[in-house]
Design a protein around this motif. Structure first.
Motif, PDB file in Angstrom:
ATOM      1  N   LEU A 288       0.824  -1.212   0.000  1.00 34.93           N
ATOM      2  CA  LEU A 288       0.000   0.000   0.000  1.00 34.93           C
ATOM      3  C   LEU A 288       0.859   1.263   0.000  1.00 34.93           C
ATOM      4  N   ALA A 289       1.910   1.259   0.828  1.00 38.11           N
ATOM      5  CA  ALA A 289       2.792   2.432   0.878  1.00 38.11           C
ATOM      6  C   ALA A 289       3.487   2.650  -0.453  1.00 38.11           C
ATOM      7  N   GLY A 290       3.907   1.550  -1.091  1.00 37.02           N
ATOM      8  CA  GLY A 290       4.569   1.663  -2.382  1.00 37.02           C
ATOM      9  C   GLY A 290       3.653   2.193  -3.465  1.00 37.02           C
ATOM     10  N   GLU A 291       2.407   1.744  -3.453  1.00 37.16           N
ATOM     11  CA  GLU A 291       1.454   2.191  -4.459  1.00 37.16           C
ATOM     12  C   GLU A 291       1.073   3.657  -4.261  1.00 37.16           C
ATOM     13  N   ILE A 292       0.900   4.059  -3.027  1.00 32.23           N
ATOM     14  CA  ILE A 292       0.460   5.427  -2.752  1.00 32.23           C
ATOM     15  C   ILE A 292       1.575   6.440  -3.009  1.00 32.23           C
ATOM     16  N   THR A 293       2.791   6.103  -2.594  1.00 28.55           N
ATOM     17  CA  THR A 293       3.902   7.065  -2.679  1.00 28.55           C
ATOM     18  C   THR A 293       4.762   6.898  -3.924  1.00 28.55           C
ATOM     19  N   ARG A 294       4.632   5.766  -4.639  1.00 25.85           N
ATOM     20  CA  ARG A 294       5.479   5.421  -5.778  1.00 25.85           C
ATOM     21  C   ARG A 294       6.932   5.233  -5.365  1.00 25.85           C
ATOM     22  N   ASN A 295       7.146   4.970  -4.088  1.00 29.65           N
ATOM     23  CA  ASN A 295       8.472   4.639  -3.568  1.00 29.65           C
ATOM     24  C   ASN A 295       8.443   3.158  -3.228  1.00 29.65           C
ATOM     25  N   ASN A 296       9.142   2.341  -4.014  1.00 25.74           N
ATOM     26  CA  ASN A 296       9.066   0.895  -3.850  1.00 25.74           C
ATOM     27  C   ASN A 296      10.203   0.301  -3.023  1.00 25.74           C
ATOM     28  N   SER A 297      10.835   1.135  -2.203  1.00 22.57           N
ATOM     29  CA  SER A 297      11.864   0.636  -1.290  1.00 22.57           C
ATOM     30  C   SER A 297      11.304   0.382   0.104  1.00 22.57           C
ATOM     31  N   GLN A 298      10.010   0.163   0.209  1.00 26.44           N
ATOM     32  CA  GLN A 298       9.399  -0.078   1.523  1.00 26.44           C
ATOM     33  C   GLN A 298       9.889  -1.394   2.132  1.00 26.44           C
ATOM     34  N   VAL A 299       9.991  -2.442   1.310  1.00 23.15           N
ATOM     35  CA  VAL A 299      10.495  -3.727   1.817  1.00 23.15           C
ATOM     36  C   VAL A 299      11.963  -3.591   2.214  1.00 23.15           C
ATOM     37  N   ASP A 300      12.721  -2.805   1.444  1.00 21.50           N
ATOM     38  CA  ASP A 300      14.138  -2.602   1.753  1.00 21.50           C
ATOM     39  C   ASP A 300      14.313  -2.061   3.177  1.00 21.50           C
ATOM     40  N   LYS A 301      13.387  -1.181   3.584  1.00 23.29           N
ATOM     41  CA  LYS A 301      13.482  -0.581   4.917  1.00 23.29           C
ATOM     42  C   LYS A 301      13.264  -1.609   6.021  1.00 23.29           C
ATOM     43  N   LEU A 302      12.510  -2.650   5.712  1.00 22.42           N
ATOM     44  CA  LEU A 302      12.192  -3.673   6.718  1.00 22.42           C
ATOM     45  C   LEU A 302      13.076  -4.912   6.604  1.00 22.42           C
ATOM     46  N   TRP A 303      13.901  -4.966   5.554  1.00 21.53           N
ATOM     47  CA  TRP A 303      14.720  -6.163   5.300  1.00 21.53           C
ATOM     48  C   TRP A 303      15.611  -6.503   6.496  1.00 21.53           C
ATOM     49  N   SER A 304      16.131  -5.513   7.174  1.00 19.90           N
ATOM     50  CA  SER A 304      17.038  -5.749   8.300  1.00 19.90           C
ATOM     51  C   SER A 304      16.310  -5.781   9.647  1.00 19.90           C
ATOM     52  N   ILE A 305      15.012  -5.494   9.630  1.00 18.88           N
ATOM     53  CA  ILE A 305      14.246  -5.410  10.877  1.00 18.88           C
ATOM     54  C   ILE A 305      13.377  -6.650  11.106  1.00 18.88           C
ATOM     55  N   MET A 306      12.720  -7.120  10.043  1.00 17.84           N
ATOM     56  CA  MET A 306      11.809  -8.256  10.193  1.00 17.84           C
ATOM     57  C   MET A 306      12.507  -9.528  10.699  1.00 17.84           C
ATOM     58  N   PRO A 307      13.737  -9.867  10.227  1.00 15.40           N
ATOM     59  CA  PRO A 307      14.390 -11.065  10.760  1.00 15.40           C
ATOM     60  C   PRO A 307      14.596 -11.006  12.279  1.00 15.40           C
ATOM     61  N   ILE A 308      14.871  -9.812  12.801  1.00 19.89           N
ATOM     62  CA  ILE A 308      15.024  -9.663  14.255  1.00 19.89           C
ATOM     63  C   ILE A 308      13.718  -9.991  14.951  1.00 19.89           C
ATOM     64  N   ILE A 309      12.616  -9.467  14.432  1.00 23.71           N
ATOM     65  CA  ILE A 309      11.288  -9.725  15.010  1.00 23.71           C
ATOM     66  C   ILE A 309      10.973 -11.211  14.976  1.00 23.71           C
ATOM     67  N   TYR A 310      11.196 -11.838  13.809  1.00 22.68           N
ATOM     68  CA  TYR A 310      10.884 -13.265  13.673  1.00 22.68           C
ATOM     69  C   TYR A 310      11.721 -14.118  14.630  1.00 22.68           C
ATOM     70  N   CYS A 311      13.024 -13.855  14.676  1.00 25.71           N
ATOM     71  CA  CYS A 311      13.917 -14.710  15.463  1.00 25.71           C
ATOM     72  C   CYS A 311      13.648 -14.584  16.961  1.00 25.71           C
ATOM     73  N   TRP A 312      13.354 -13.379  17.443  1.00 26.25           N
ATOM     74  CA  TRP A 312      13.013 -13.237  18.857  1.00 26.25           C
ATOM     75  C   TRP A 312      11.651 -13.850  19.153  1.00 26.25           C
ATOM     76  N   TYR A 313      10.743 -13.783  18.179  1.00 29.28           N
ATOM     77  CA  TYR A 313       9.446 -14.448  18.364  1.00 29.28           C
ATOM     78  C   TYR A 313       9.628 -15.961  18.460  1.00 29.28           C
ATOM     79  N   PHE A 314      10.492 -16.513  17.591  1.00 26.82           N
ATOM     80  CA  PHE A 314      10.757 -17.948  17.634  1.00 26.82           C
ATOM     81  C   PHE A 314      11.413 -18.340  18.962  1.00 26.82           C
TER      82      PHE A 314
END
Length: 265
Positions: free
Chosen positions: A11-37
Motif C-alpha cells: 500500500l505504501a509503495g502504491e500510494i507514494t510510488r516509492n518501492n523501497s518499503q520492503v528494503d526498509k524492513l529487510w534488516s528489521i523483520m528477521p530480528i522480530i521473527y527470530c526473537w518471536y521464535f
C-alpha cells in the motif's frame, strides 16, 4: 506478521510510488521473527543465541541503510533504490496495473516471504535435541566475521560514493580511484559484490545452527537460504547490467574481479 508487513509495504509503495518499503524492513523483520521464535521455544538457548546474532546483523544493516537517507519521520518516504526506477521504465511494465501486480506479488509478498523463510532455521533449531556445543560456537564466530566483512565492504563503498559526490558537487574531475566511476579497490578489487558475498555466507551459516541442533545436513529450512542465493544472483545480474551501461570500464573490471568469489578461488 509477514502478511501484515507485506500489505503495508504494498500500500505504501502504491500510494507514494516509492518501492523501497520492503528494503526498509529487510534488516528489521528477521530480528522480530527470530526473537518471536525464541519466545515461543521458551527461550531455547540455541534459538536465543541465534536471535542475538541476527540482532547484531540487523543493527549493522539498518545503520548502513539509514545513513543513505532511507528512514524518515514520514516512514513511507526516504531514498528509493535506483534499480526500481530503472525497472519501472522497462517496456514490460508499461502500465500501472502491470507494475502494481509486480509490486504486490514480487516486491511485497515474495520478498517478505523470503525474509521469513531464511529465518526458519530457528524453528528447526528449537526442535533439535542436541545441546549447544563447539559447533555452535564456531558458527557464531564465523557469522560475526562475515558481518564484519560486510561492514568493511559497505564502509568502503560509502567512503567512495561520498568522495565521488563531493568532487562532482565541486565540479572537480574524477581522477585516481574515482576515474572509472565505480569502486574497484579494497575488497572490491577482488570481488565485484563483497557485501553480497558476506550476506549469503551469513545466512548459510545461520542454517548451520539447524544442522548442529538436529545432526541432519539437509532439512526443510534450507529453502530460505537457497532462494536467497537465487535472489542475489538475479539482483547482481540486474545491477551489473546497469553498471555496464553507465561505465565503459566496467566490462574490464568484470574480467579482473569475480562476482562473489575472487577469480583465483
Amino acid at each position: 506478521i509477514m502478511l501484515c508487513a507485506a500489505a503495508c509495504c504494498f500500500l505504501a509503495g502504491e500510494i507514494t510510488r516509492n518501492n523501497s518499503q520492503v528494503d526498509k524492513l529487510w534488516s528489521i523483520m528477521p530480528i522480530i521473527y527470530c526473537w518471536y521464535f525464541a519466545y515461543t521455544a521458551h527461550w531455547n538457548a540455541r534459538c536465543t543465541w541465534m536471535a542475538a546474532l541476527v540482532t547484531i546483523w540487523g543493527i549493522r544493516l539498518t545503520y548502513n541503510f539509514g545513513r543513505r537517507g532511507a528512514y524518515r519521520i514520514q516512514f513511507w518516504s526516504g531514498e528509493e533504490d535506483y534499480r526500481w526506477q530503472v525497472l519501472r521504465n522497462e517496456p514490460m511494465f508499461n502500465s500501472k496495473i502491470k507494475w502494481a501486480l509486480f509490486n504486490l506479488f514480487f516486491i511485497s509478498l515474495y520478498q517478505h516471504a523470503l525474509i521469513l523463510l531464511f529465518t526458519l532455521p530457528s524453528v528447526m533449531a528449537a526442535a533439535g535435541k542436541k545441546a549447544l556445543g563447539i559447533n555452535d560456537v564456531a558458527i557464531a564466530v564465523l557469522m560475526l566475521l562475515a558481518i564484519a566483512i560486510e561492514f568493511m565492504a559497505d564502509q568502503q563503498q560509502w567512503n567512495f560514493q561520498q568522495g565521488k559526490k563531493r568532487r562532482l558537487q565541486k565540479g572537480e574531475a574524477l581522477t585516481g580511484i574515482y576515474k572509472d566511476g565505480f569502486l574497484s579497490s579494497g575488497l572490491w578489487k577482488y570481488v565485484r559484490h563483497p557485501n553480497y558475498t558476506a550476506e549469503q555466507i551469513i545466512w548459510i551459516l545461520f542454517y548451520g545452527f539447524s544442522i548442529s541442533a538436529t545432526g541432519k545436513w539437509i532439512n526443510w529450512s534450507a529453502v530460505g537460504f537457497v532462494l536467497l542465493l537465487l535472489l542475489f544472483q538475479g539482483s547482481s545480474d540486474f545491477s551489473e547490467k546497469i553498471s555496464s551501461s553507465k561505465y565503459p570500464a566496467y566490462t574490464d573490471y568484470k574480467k579482473r574481479a569475480g562476482r562473489f568469489l575472487p577469480k583465483w578461488v
